[in-house]
Design a protein around this motif. Structure first.
Motif, short mmCIF file in Angstrom:
data_model
loop_
_atom_site.label_atom_id
_atom_site.label_comp_id
_atom_site.label_asym_id
_atom_site.label_seq_id
_atom_site.Cartn_x
_atom_site.Cartn_y
_atom_site.Cartn_z
N ALA A 293 18.80 28.06 43.41
CA ALA A 293 19.37 26.90 44.11
C ALA A 293 20.03 27.38 45.38
N GLU A 294 19.88 26.61 46.45
CA GLU A 294 20.46 27.00 47.74
C GLU A 294 21.99 27.02 47.70
N THR A 295 22.60 26.31 46.75
CA THR A 295 24.05 26.32 46.63
C THR A 295 24.57 27.61 46.00
N GLY A 296 23.68 28.46 45.49
CA GLY A 296 24.11 29.69 44.85
C GLY A 296 24.84 30.62 45.79
N ILE A 297 24.53 30.57 47.08
CA ILE A 297 25.17 31.48 48.03
C ILE A 297 26.66 31.18 48.18
N PHE A 298 27.07 29.96 47.91
CA PHE A 298 28.48 29.60 48.02
C PHE A 298 29.29 30.11 46.82
N GLN A 299 28.62 30.64 45.81
CA GLN A 299 29.30 31.23 44.67
C GLN A 299 29.62 32.70 44.89
N TYR A 300 29.02 33.32 45.91
CA TYR A 300 29.21 34.75 46.13
C TYR A 300 30.66 35.15 46.36
N PRO A 301 31.44 34.43 47.21
CA PRO A 301 32.85 34.83 47.36
C PRO A 301 33.62 34.82 46.04
N ALA A 302 33.37 33.82 45.19
CA ALA A 302 34.05 33.77 43.90
C ALA A 302 33.62 34.93 43.01
N ILE A 303 32.34 35.27 43.05
CA ILE A 303 31.84 36.39 42.25
C ILE A 303 32.48 37.69 42.70
N VAL A 304 32.56 37.91 44.00
CA VAL A 304 33.14 39.15 44.54
C VAL A 304 34.62 39.25 44.19
N LEU A 305 35.36 38.17 44.37
CA LEU A 305 36.79 38.21 44.08
C LEU A 305 37.06 38.37 42.58
N MET A 306 36.26 37.71 41.76
CA MET A 306 36.43 37.86 40.32
C MET A 306 36.11 39.28 39.88
N MET A 307 35.07 39.86 40.46
CA MET A 307 34.71 41.24 40.18
C MET A 307 35.85 42.19 40.56
N THR A 308 36.47 41.92 41.72
CA THR A 308 37.57 42.75 42.19
C THR A 308 38.78 42.62 41.28
N ALA A 309 39.11 41.40 40.86
CA ALA A 309 40.25 41.19 39.97
C ALA A 309 40.05 41.90 38.64
N ILE A 310 38.84 41.88 38.12
CA ILE A 310 38.55 42.57 36.85
C ILE A 310 38.70 44.07 37.00
N GLN A 311 38.15 44.63 38.08
CA GLN A 311 38.22 46.07 38.30
C GLN A 311 39.66 46.52 38.54
N TYR A 312 40.44 45.73 39.28
CA TYR A 312 41.84 46.08 39.52
C TYR A 312 42.61 46.09 38.20
N ARG A 313 42.36 45.13 37.35
CA ARG A 313 43.05 45.09 36.06
C ARG A 313 42.69 46.29 35.21
N ARG A 314 41.45 46.74 35.30
CA ARG A 314 41.05 47.93 34.56
C ARG A 314 41.74 49.18 35.09
N GLU A 315 41.82 49.29 36.40
CA GLU A 315 42.51 50.44 36.99
C GLU A 315 43.98 50.43 36.59
N LEU A 316 44.58 49.26 36.57
CA LEU A 316 45.99 49.15 36.19
C LEU A 316 46.18 49.51 34.72
N ALA A 317 45.28 49.04 33.85
CA ALA A 317 45.40 49.36 32.43
C ALA A 317 45.26 50.85 32.19
N LEU A 318 44.37 51.50 32.93
CA LEU A 318 44.18 52.93 32.78
C LEU A 318 45.43 53.69 33.22
N SER A 319 46.06 53.25 34.31
CA SER A 319 47.28 53.91 34.78
C SER A 319 48.41 53.73 33.78
N MET A 320 48.48 52.58 33.16
CA MET A 320 49.53 52.33 32.17
C MET A 320 49.32 53.18 30.93
N GLU A 321 48.09 53.38 30.53
CA GLU A 321 47.81 54.22 29.38
C GLU A 321 48.21 55.66 29.64
#
Length: 762
Positions: A293-321
């Motif tokens: 669907a041509e509207t799929g490209i408008f989901q990319y910013p949300a995908i990138v930011l969600m990916m970043t939030a997940i990775q940041y939380r993992r880095e934070l959890a590792l530092s806390m451990e």
């Protein structure tokens, strides 16, 4: 030092009884997401079905749908003329026809053609071509599954006292499971079933992403705090799944197979949010989302930011451990005093962890950017980025050309589209302001006039109260920004220099997490950008465009509800600190189940009833007119129901009244003339029929059908040698020829004007 994978998650707790409850809840959510759609897809009131109505003598009977009819755009999918989906029998065409979808739009027209809507969705087209139950075994399996699920849900509804007045259990229960009946399972039902399965997959992905986005960061697997975070995580997952499964705006995309591209694009795109997904899969799935669907490209910013939030939380959890960071509320008073007296090394800053997450994901960012740029360049080269102006109807999108026609200023446009965007945002939140309708065209949503304050009399003024909706949302979003920066209690304002560095670092990490979550939330709402008034689109207000945004809103709403459900867990006690597990008490489970039922019962009823309305044109048009009584297109479509489309509802007087409503709302809506001609011909009013047919010939949207009827009619009328009829025909032809000359002259002047503009530009 203890090391553990940042992506691993400890079990919720060791209580086997609670684990069984959680497993049962997961299964129930899975079944709910299937049953909420399969029941109305299998059994629904179908008053437009002649056999159904004759049998039951009532439009309220829920009967087995043995031969479902395509609704609205489903007809374009099911028509044999669409060779991209239904290839011709030729062996040569069978070998090469499937690649034609790469060069054609969604409806089978060449992308470079003037009649193309430029909707390039080859993967969605191929899903219809190859997943339609060509074999007898496939038809039997889908038919059996649909009828079994429908029967089971019917039994449950009757058991709990919800009456659908169905005949499936009372009459012919065994006959519906006979092999001869199952073989007749239609291709359309299989397509609808596939849509339901895609939606079920999205429900499961909502739970997976919610777990990743709110993964526990508390150090230590057996601490009470860790167990509470895991419980909150599980509650977030399940509540988000339930909200997504029951979201009423999904019905248009799930129950109507023509809207499958919106489900497929979201399915492919959200699959890549997990940073552990293989790099190659990110490129393949990301491209598949764009090609769905041509509207799929408008989901990319949300995908990138969600990916970043997940990775940041993992880095934070590792530092806390590793003990580098502690949570701001994790230290006891005695530990704080020890921390103040100790010389400690500086913990990693939030910026360093954010940069670490960024550079970890940088190859994926680059891949997604390259994929989207390649997609846009390809569409630009084949001229499929914008819809031709002639294909955008004011009846469907009444605001798109107001500025071009000099009717609006940019201030008008901003104010009116802010309200349109607000309607979609509220739909994403599960709140329906206007009502459900498959068509929100002219004049369902009247424009907001300027100035904002209108003088109603010499002493009084009035304002369009609809403006309160966007203003309220702006206040709400500003409040979210303030929360993201300061948190709930503003403890980041640290004036005591003796406070530990780790606590200060933890506060900064909490702020970064809140900001990332807020940006992710806003990015999912930004998937509504196509209808914000900046792009040229062929639709106005549509539930199907909201589906992508609900992926984010359901997750964050699920988190908020989970916090409210577990708010009593925040009361620490010495007994809790020494308990090896934090088991969920049966009393708590019952209380939370009742609260969730009260919360979701309304959504479930809306989704179930709306799905049944999409199974029949009469109920669909009736609901549209109820929500939008001044929609010209809905009035015109409803008139067709009474002029012969539904034989048992034949009522020409009512059909004429509905056509008159449409014409009174917008006298320039030329489509009404073809319908007028159709009704007058059946009433044997030949003179009015001829006049309306001439007007239909002059309407570019009904010209083709009108020409066919024109030739057939006059071939019969002129064959008898009637001089009066011949005189009328001559008069009509003179008018048509005069209009053709005017149109040719206007086209020539426009071409000359465009040519002059090109000379100036180049």
């Amino acid at each position: 030092m203890k090391q553990r994978s940042s992506s691993s998650m400890p079990p919720l707790h060791n209580n086997s009884s609670s684990s069984r409850w959680l497993l049962l809840l997961s299964i129930l959510i899975y079944l709910l997401s299937i049953a909420i759609y399969i029941h109305p897809l299998t059994l629904s009131p179908t008053p437009a079905n002649n056999a159904s109505t004759n049998q039951n003598k009532s439009s309220q009977k829920w009967t087995l749908i043995t031969n479902p009819k395509p609704q609205l755009d489903e007809a374009h999918i099911m028509t044999p003329d669409n060779h991209d989906i239904h290839p011709p029998p030729s062996t040569t065409a069978e070998q090469h026809q499937w690649m034609e979808a790469w060069r054609n739009d969604y409806w089978g027209r060449p992308l470079h053609g003037e009649s193309s809507h430029k909707s390039w969705r080859p993967i969605s087209v191929w899903s219809f071509r190859f997943l339609k139950g060509q074999t007898t075994l496939c038809r039997i399996i889908f038919g059996l599954l649909g009828r079994v699920i429908g029967s089971l849900v019917e039994g449950v509804l009757k058991f709990v006292g919800i009456k659908c007045d169905s005949t499936i259990i009372m009459n012919g229960r065994q006959s519906i499971f006979q092999r001869e009946e199952l073989i007749l399972t239609s291709e359309l039902f299989i397509h609808r079933f596939v849509n339901v399965l895609i939606h079920v997959a999205l429900v499961q992905l909502v739970g997976v992403v919610a777990q990743l986005l709110f993964a526990t960061t508390a150090a230590g697997e057996n601490t009470t705090k860790n167990q509470r975070q895991q419980r909150l995580q599980r509650y977030t997952q399940y509540v988000a799944q339930i909200l997504f499964a029951l979201h009423p705006t999904h019905v248009e995309a799930v129950a109507n197979v023509a809207n499958r591209p919106h489900l497929l694009a979201l399915l492919f795109n959200v699959t890549i949010v997990d940073p552990n997904i293989p790099f190659l899969a990110v490129g393949v799935l990301g491209a598949a989302g764009l090609l769905s669907a041509e509207t799929g490209i408008f989901q990319y910013p949300a995908i990138v930011l969600m990916m970043t939030a997940i990775q940041y939380r993992r880095e934070l959890a590792l530092s806390m451990e590793e003990g580098e960071i502690v949570q701001e509320d994790e230290l006891s008073p005695s530990q704080e005093e020890n921390a103040e007296s100790e010389e400690q090394s500086s913990p990693p800053s939030s910026l360093s962890l954010l940069l670490k997450a960024f550079f970890t994901l940088l190859p994926r960012y680059i891949l997604l950017v390259m994929t989207s740029v390649s997609y846009l360049l390809y569409r630009y080269t084949n001229g499929s980025l914008t819809i031709p102006d002639g294909l955008i109807r004011p009846a469907e999108n009444p605001f798109y050309n107001k500025i071009d026609n000099g009717e609006w200023t940019y201030q008008h446009r901003i104010i009116n589209y802010s309200y349109v965007l607000s309607l979609h945002i509220m739909k994403s939140f599960g709140v329906e302001i206007i009502g459900f309708s498959h068509e929100y065209g002219f004049d369902c949503i009247p424009e907001i006039k300027l100035p904002i304050l209108q003088q109603t009399s010499s002493t009084s003024w009035a304002m369009d109260l609809r403006l309160l909706l966007p203003l309220s949302l702006v206040v709400f979003f500003v409040g979210l920004v303030v929360w993201a920066w300061y948190g709930w209690n503003g403890r980041h304002h640290v004036k005591d220099a003796s406070e530990s560095k780790k606590q200060l670092a933890a506060q900064q990490h909490d702020r970064v997490q809140r900001l990332l979550l807020l940006l992710t939330f806003f990015a999912w709402l930004a998937t509504l950008f196509p209808i914000a008034g900046f792009l040229k689109v062929g639709t106005f207000v549509a539930d199907r465009l909201v589906v992508a945004s609900t992926f984010g809103t359901c997750i964050f709403a699920g988190r908020l509800i989970a916090l409210l459900l577990t708010i009593d867990d925040g009361d620490d006690s010495s007994d809790d600190e020494h308990r090896p597990t934090l088991a969920i008490r049966p009393k708590t489970i019952i209380k939370h189940t009742i609260l969730l039922y009260l919360l979701t019962n309304h959504l479930a009823k809306q989704t179930h009833n709306r799905s049944s309305e999409w199974m029949d044109e009469f109920s669909l048009m009736t609901s549209s007119l109820k929500s939008c009584p001044r929609s010209i297109k809905s009035n015109l479509e409803a008139s067709k129901l009474y002029s012969g489309l539904v034989p048992q509802m034949f009522d020409l007087d009512k059909a004429l009244a509905l056509i008159g409503n449409a014409q009174s709302i917008d006298p320039t809506y030329c489509d009404v003339h073809m319908q007028y001609a159709h009704v007058y011909f059946q009433q044997e009013k030949l003179i009015p029929f001829e006049k309306e047919l001439v007007e239909a010939l002059l309407c570019p949207f009904t010209m083709g059908q009108a020409m066919t009827n024109w030739n057939r009619y006059w071939q019969v009328m002129l064959s008898g040698g009637d001089s009066v009829a011949n005189g009328r025909y001559t008069k009509y032809m003179q008018r048509l020829q005069g209009e053709i000359k005017k149109a040719e002259k206007a086209d020539a002047m426009k071409a000359k004007k465009d040519s002059g503009r090109d000379e100036i530009l180049y």
